[in-house]
Write a protein that holds these residues in place. Structure first.
Motif, PDB file in Angstrom:
ATOM      1  N   ALA A 126       0.795  -1.287  -0.164  1.00  0.00           N
ATOM      2  CA  ALA A 126      -0.122   0.041  -0.127  1.00  0.00           C
ATOM      3  C   ALA A 126       1.034   1.392   0.185  1.00  0.00           C
ATOM      4  CB  ALA A 126      -0.920   0.296   0.944  1.00  0.00           C
ATOM      5  N   SER A 127       0.501   2.256  -0.468  1.00  0.00           N
ATOM      6  CA  SER A 127       1.006   3.734  -0.710  1.00  0.00           C
ATOM      7  C   SER A 127       0.330   4.980  -0.734  1.00  0.00           C
ATOM      8  CB  SER A 127       1.662   3.990  -1.688  1.00  0.00           C
ATOM      9  OG  SER A 127       2.505   5.314  -2.580  1.00  0.00           O
ATOM     10  N   GLU A 128       0.303   5.485   0.967  1.00  0.00           N
ATOM     11  CA  GLU A 128      -0.488   6.510   1.345  1.00  0.00           C
ATOM     12  C   GLU A 128       0.528   7.637   0.504  1.00  0.00           C
ATOM     13  OE1 GLU A 128      -1.412   6.294   5.071  1.00  0.00           O
ATOM     14  OE2 GLU A 128      -1.827   4.479   5.232  1.00  0.00           O
ATOM     15  N   ASP A 129       0.961   8.097  -0.358  1.00  0.00           N
ATOM     16  CA  ASP A 129       1.201   9.178  -1.088  1.00  0.00           C
ATOM     17  C   ASP A 129       1.422   9.073  -2.270  1.00  0.00           C
ATOM     18  OD1 ASP A 129       3.416   7.372  -1.286  1.00  0.00           O
ATOM     19  OD2 ASP A 129       5.018   8.554   0.082  1.00  0.00           O
ATOM     20  N   GLU A 130       0.129   8.757  -3.085  1.00  0.00           N
ATOM     21  CA  GLU A 130       0.188   8.424  -4.568  1.00  0.00           C
ATOM     22  C   GLU A 130       1.095   7.863  -5.225  1.00  0.00           C
ATOM     23  OE1 GLU A 130      -0.329  12.516  -5.887  1.00  0.00           O
ATOM     24  OE2 GLU A 130      -2.531  11.904  -4.844  1.00  0.00           O
ATOM     25  N   GLY A 131       1.890   6.194  -4.499  1.00  0.00           N
ATOM     26  CA  GLY A 131       2.935   5.697  -5.129  1.00  0.00           C
ATOM     27  C   GLY A 131       4.334   6.308  -5.085  1.00  0.00           C
ATOM     28  N   GLN A 132       4.059   7.159  -4.033  1.00  0.00           N
ATOM     29  CA  GLN A 132       6.472   7.408  -3.944  1.00  0.00           C
ATOM     30  C   GLN A 132       6.673   6.575  -2.913  1.00  0.00           C
ATOM     31  OE1 GLN A 132       7.413  10.260  -5.297  1.00  0.00           O
ATOM     32  NE2 GLN A 132       5.430  10.207  -6.283  1.00  0.00           N
ATOM     33  N   THR A 133       6.055   6.269  -1.834  1.00  0.00           N
ATOM     34  CA  THR A 133       6.958   4.784  -1.451  1.00  0.00           C
ATOM     35  C   THR A 133       6.147   3.679  -0.643  1.00  0.00           C
ATOM     36  OG1 THR A 133       5.955   6.235   0.453  1.00  0.00           O
ATOM     37  CG2 THR A 133       8.249   6.208   0.121  1.00  0.00           C
ATOM     38  N   TRP A 134       6.304   3.097  -1.089  1.00  0.00           N
ATOM     39  CA  TRP A 134       4.840   1.850  -0.621  1.00  0.00           C
ATOM     40  C   TRP A 134       5.327   0.691   1.166  1.00  0.00           C
ATOM     41  CZ3 TRP A 134       1.545   0.232  -3.733  1.00  0.00           C
ATOM     42  CH2 TRP A 134       1.432   1.265  -5.357  1.00  0.00           C
ATOM     43  N   ARG A 135       4.890   0.092   1.303  1.00  0.00           N
ATOM     44  CA  ARG A 135       5.046  -0.557   2.773  1.00  0.00           C
ATOM     45  C   ARG A 135       4.103  -2.008   2.210  1.00  0.00           C
ATOM     46  NH1 ARG A 135       0.153   2.206   4.941  1.00  0.00           N
ATOM     47  NH2 ARG A 135      -1.604   0.113   5.214  1.00  0.00           N
ATOM     48  N   LYS A 136       5.210  -2.528   3.025  1.00  0.00           N
ATOM     49  CA  LYS A 136       4.544  -3.859   1.955  1.00  0.00           C
ATOM     50  C   LYS A 136       3.160  -4.456   3.899  1.00  0.00           C
ATOM     51  CE  LYS A 136       6.199  -8.187   3.787  1.00  0.00           C
ATOM     52  NZ  LYS A 136       6.918  -9.500   3.722  1.00  0.00           N
ATOM     53  N   ASP A 137       1.871  -4.778   2.794  1.00  0.00           N
ATOM     54  CA  ASP A 137       0.952  -5.403   4.193  1.00  0.00           C
ATOM     55  C   ASP A 137       1.426  -6.321   4.509  1.00  0.00           C
ATOM     56  OD1 ASP A 137      -0.445  -2.906   4.018  1.00  0.00           O
ATOM     57  OD2 ASP A 137      -1.852  -2.554   2.607  1.00  0.00           O
ATOM     58  N   PHE A 138       1.137  -7.469   3.565  1.00  0.00           N
ATOM     59  CA  PHE A 138       1.830  -8.815   4.466  1.00  0.00           C
ATOM     60  C   PHE A 138       1.421  -9.830   3.157  1.00  0.00           C
ATOM     61  CE2 PHE A 138      -3.054  -8.159   3.444  1.00  0.00           C
ATOM     62  CZ  PHE A 138      -3.555  -9.348   2.236  1.00  0.00           C
ATOM     63  N   ASP A 139       2.282 -11.200   3.228  1.00  0.00           N
ATOM     64  CA  ASP A 139       2.488 -11.940   2.300  1.00  0.00           C
ATOM     65  C   ASP A 139       1.398 -13.172   2.164  1.00  0.00           C
ATOM     66  OD1 ASP A 139       5.254 -11.017   1.483  1.00  0.00           O
ATOM     67  OD2 ASP A 139       5.782 -11.967   3.600  1.00  0.00           O
ATOM     68  N   LEU A 140       1.072 -13.527   0.690  1.00  0.00           N
ATOM     69  CA  LEU A 140       0.507 -14.648   0.701  1.00  0.00           C
ATOM     70  C   LEU A 140       0.920 -15.433  -0.513  1.00  0.00           C
ATOM     71  CD1 LEU A 140      -2.825 -13.234  -0.835  1.00  0.00           C
ATOM     72  CD2 LEU A 140      -2.474 -14.390   1.613  1.00  0.00           C
ATOM     73  N   THR A 141       1.259 -16.990   0.056  1.00  0.00           N
ATOM     74  CA  THR A 141       0.779 -18.152  -0.496  1.00  0.00           C
ATOM     75  C   THR A 141      -0.214 -19.240  -0.557  1.00  0.00           C
ATOM     76  OG1 THR A 141       3.800 -18.156   0.232  1.00  0.00           O
ATOM     77  CG2 THR A 141       2.853 -20.133  -0.679  1.00  0.00           C
ATOM     78  N   PHE A 142       0.100 -19.395  -2.282  1.00  0.00           N
ATOM     79  CA  PHE A 142      -0.823 -19.987  -2.749  1.00  0.00           C
ATOM     80  C   PHE A 142      -0.564 -21.434  -3.085  1.00  0.00           C
ATOM     81  CE2 PHE A 142      -2.789 -15.504  -3.607  1.00  0.00           C
ATOM     82  CZ  PHE A 142      -3.849 -15.683  -3.022  1.00  0.00           C
ATOM     83  N   ASP A 143      -0.623 -23.168  -1.830  1.00  0.00           N
ATOM     84  CA  ASP A 143      -0.154 -23.888  -2.750  1.00  0.00           C
ATOM     85  C   ASP A 143      -1.039 -24.936  -3.347  1.00  0.00           C
ATOM     86  OD1 ASP A 143       2.923 -24.318  -2.184  1.00  0.00           O
ATOM     87  OD2 ASP A 143       2.005 -23.767   0.161  1.00  0.00           O
ATOM     88  N   ARG A 144      -1.274 -25.394  -4.295  1.00  0.00           N
ATOM     89  CA  ARG A 144      -2.465 -26.716  -5.069  1.00  0.00           C
ATOM     90  C   ARG A 144      -2.509 -27.420  -4.441  1.00  0.00           C
ATOM     91  NH1 ARG A 144      -4.826 -25.687  -9.796  1.00  0.00           N
ATOM     92  NH2 ARG A 144      -2.776 -24.632 -10.705  1.00  0.00           N
ATOM     93  N   THR A 145      -3.725 -27.338  -3.753  1.00  0.00           N
ATOM     94  CA  THR A 145      -4.815 -28.292  -3.314  1.00  0.00           C
ATOM     95  C   THR A 145      -5.124 -29.933  -3.934  1.00  0.00           C
ATOM     96  OG1 THR A 145      -6.754 -27.585  -2.283  1.00  0.00           O
ATOM     97  CG2 THR A 145      -4.197 -28.074  -1.100  1.00  0.00           C
ATOM     98  N   ILE A 146      -5.920 -29.393  -5.107  1.00  0.00           N
ATOM     99  CA  ILE A 146      -7.201 -29.810  -6.090  1.00  0.00           C
ATOM    100  C   ILE A 146      -6.820 -29.592  -7.211  1.00  0.00           C
ATOM    101  CG2 ILE A 146      -9.248 -31.310  -6.459  1.00  0.00           C
ATOM    102  CD1 ILE A 146     -10.100 -30.720  -3.713  1.00  0.00           C
ATOM    103  N   ASP A 147      -6.341 -30.434  -8.022  1.00  0.00           N
ATOM    104  CA  ASP A 147      -6.094 -29.851  -9.571  1.00  0.00           C
ATOM    105  C   ASP A 147      -7.661 -29.080  -9.575  1.00  0.00           C
ATOM    106  OD1 ASP A 147      -3.118 -29.807 -10.295  1.00  0.00           O
ATOM    107  OD2 ASP A 147      -3.649 -31.874 -10.048  1.00  0.00           O
ATOM    108  N   PRO A 148      -7.708 -28.481 -11.170  1.00  0.00           N
ATOM    109  CA  PRO A 148      -9.202 -28.634 -11.737  1.00  0.00           C
ATOM    110  C   PRO A 148      -9.672 -29.572 -12.529  1.00  0.00           C
ATOM    111  CG  PRO A 148      -7.431 -27.155 -12.592  1.00  0.00           C
ATOM    112  CD  PRO A 148      -6.950 -27.797 -12.018  1.00  0.00           C
ATOM    113  N   VAL A 149     -11.020 -29.718 -12.525  1.00  0.00           N
ATOM    114  CA  VAL A 149     -11.557 -31.279 -13.532  1.00  0.00           C
ATOM    115  C   VAL A 149     -11.549 -30.299 -15.049  1.00  0.00           C
ATOM    116  CG1 VAL A 149     -13.247 -32.666 -13.631  1.00  0.00           C
ATOM    117  CG2 VAL A 149     -12.590 -31.709 -11.462  1.00  0.00           C
TER     118      VAL A 149
END
Length: 149
Positions: A126-149
């Protein structure tokens, strides 16, 4: 008939174990929050993404609908969550990279991810100064558990 450009997103379809980590707003530091994400086709030209993180009273839910503006040659994402927040993001998806960005008056926000066959590693900023500086909010990791049919 499936939209040709949206068909490229087919690799996202399936069931994913989801983990939120390194969130500046959660204590204790280093806390990991498990969850689950389901990504399905909604008709031939939309993807529906449903994510649940945490459990019981601490559970949060969010949804995305990914579509496309053919006339503008661009992906479009609509986001909503259980706080009543609604947002629109521009999106790119190419060469193993997935991004969603918004530049709204309240603040700028972006999701940046690398895609592997059975894993997606990303983070929100997120950036509260129109993209001049950024802070990381959080990481997200997705690991596949079921393949699509």
């Amino acid at each position: 008939m499936r939209n040709t450009e949206l068909a490229k997103l087919g690799t996202l379809v399936g069931e994913w174990a989801t983990t939120m980590s390194d969130a500046w707003f959660l204590e204790p530091k280093g806390l990991e929050t498990p969850g689950h994400t389901t990504i399905d086709w909604l008709g031939e030209s939309l993807l529906f993404v449903r994510t649940r993180l945490g459990q019981d009273a601490d559970e949060s839910q969010m949804s995305l609908v990914i579509g496309r503006s053919d006339a503008n040659d661009a992906f479009v994402v609509l986001y909503q969550d259980d706080r009543g927040v609604c947002r629109e993001f521009a999106m790119t998806f190419e060469d193993g990279h997935w991004t969603m960005t918004r530049e709204d008056p309240d603040f700028h926000q972006r999701f940046i991810a690398d895609i592997e066959k059975d894993r997606i590693r990303g983070h929100w900023e997120a950036s509260e100064d129109e993209g001049q500086t950024w802070r990381k909010d959080f990481d997200l990791t997705f690991d596949r558990t079921i393949d699509p049919v």
